[in-house]
Design a protein around this motif. Structure first.
Motif: not given
Length: 408
Positions: A163, A150, A53-54, A57
């Motif tokens: 993602a 994403p 995930r970035p 987030y």
């Protein structure tokens, strides 16, 4: 084989030492003092890579849950949450983030990618079991994700966001995100447009079908006679406030009718945010910034501070530019300045709610708070509203100043 030192299972409730999904233990560092104290997360980038995930987030998630300002810089890999927060508290919040935005709702594995549909719903697509589960769109973070998707890949008519390409730690064959072929993407788009039943539970699908069956009743008589009759029945104060400025090149008619419809439906308790957006689309004003001026006045009551959270997805979807944000602020100004002047002291809380939901941006708020305008209300009313907003505007300036000092 025991897990490496400094690593924990992605699901910390799993005690199996052979559980293959690992992530670094979240680390924190307290910096500053007094009003400028903040919590830095030095290894957020590594943790996020393990979760696929970035990094923004989970950082933003912490800010939403703690009611604090969160800042992030992917270039320098610096992630900050204002205030002093214990590491264990943030680790518990990370578990909550993983449960809501990473784990598959069916098999509970973290081998998921985020998909953002063209209708701006967020789906977790599990590569382990093939299940697609929808994210709870009531959480404030969903607005941020939709606005900051994403790494995306478009396919067919729908918009698909996936993602980052980093593999989940410990996952064999990771590193490359597998895409679906054109035929499957087209089929997914068709299913989403038909109601997205394949990504919902049976109970949710049935509820959606029931809602769709009511669509034929959404339309109302918009003839001049019918509109005139409804106008007569409106509260005079609200009626006056819903009318846009006389020199409006697009005319106040559709906006006024839209506001009346929302107010009528709200009082009847038979409308959802999806219904409201559908109506705005039917009237051709869903993307018009002036619709927000009316919407604020029609959808909220004197309990606006508590009500904002329930309408974040709707306002996030309709507020797409700086001009939209200014119109939203104009609607707020009318709402508290003319319809509910007793709510003027609550303006900082109202602005904070929209700011933390990433609907109103700092630059727009600062400019609005320091420039009196008579575009939406009388000048003396505008002064009162902005005077009441000073604590929030000051907080924004101090938070920004603290961040600049820290960078220096």
């Amino acid at each position: 084989m025991a897990p490496p030192a400094g690593y924990v299972n992605v699901r910390r409730d799993v005690t199996d030492q052979f559980y293959r999904y690992r992530m670094p233990i979240l680390l924190t560092k307290i910096e500053g003092k007094g009003n400028g104290i903040k919590t830095v997360i030095p290894n957020m980038a590594d943790v996020s890579r393990a979760l696929n995930r970035p990094s923004s987030y989970p950082t933003k998630f912490f800010g939403c849950e703690l009611g604090a300002q969160a800042t992030f810089n992917d270039d320098t890999e610096r992630y900050i949450v204002n205030g002093a927060h214990e590491a264990n508290r943030l680790r518990d919040l990370l578990d909550s983030f993983i449960d809501k935005f990473v784990l598959c709702a069916s098999c509970k594995n973290p081998e998921t990618e985020l998909i953002i549909t063209k209708d701006e719903f967020i789906i977790r697509d599990c590569k382990a079991c093939g299940q697609r589960s929808n994210v709870d769109m009531r959480h404030k973070l969903t607005t941020f994700i939709v606005k900051n998707p994403p790494k995306s890949k478009k396919a067919g008519k729908g918009r698909k966001a996936v993602a980052g390409a980093d593999s989940i730690a410990g996952q064999p064959g990771g590193g490359k995100v597998e895409g679906e072929d054109d035929e499957s993407d087209d089929e997914l788009t068709k299913k989403i447009e038909a109601g997205a039943a394949q990504v919902m539970s049976e109970e949710q699908a049935q509820a959606l079908i029931a809602q769709r069956e009511k669509e034929d009743d959404w339309s109302i008589d918009t003839s001049k006679e019918a509109v005139a009759a409804r106008v007569q029945s409106l509260d005079s104060k609200l009626q006056n406030s819903l009318v846009l400025e006389d020199d409006d090149e697009e005319g106040g008619g559709p906006y006024e009718t839209f506001g009346e419809w929302v107010k009528e439906q709200r009082e009847g308790e038979g409308v959802t945010d999806a219904d409201i957006y559908k109506k705005a689309e039917e009237m051709g004003i869903a993307k018009k910034h002036k619709s927000l001026v009316v919407l604020v006045q029609a959808i909220f009551t004197e309990k606006i501070v508590e009500e904002i959270a329930g309408h974040v997805p709707l306002f996030g979807k309709m507020t797409t530019s700086e001009k939209h944000q200014k119109s939203l602020l104009g609607g707020i100004e009318r709402f508290v300045g003319e319809i509910h002047p007793d709510l003027i002291p609550s303006i900082p809380k109202i602005l904070m709610a929209f700011y933390q939901a990433d609907i109103l941006e700092e630059e727009v708020l600062t400019q609005w708070g320091t420039h009196v305008s008579k575009k939406y209300v009388a000048k003396d009313v505008s002064k009162k509203v902005r005077k009441a907003s000073e604590p929030f505007i000051k907080w924004l300036a101090e938070a920004d100043s603290d961040e600049e000092s820290d960078d220096e």
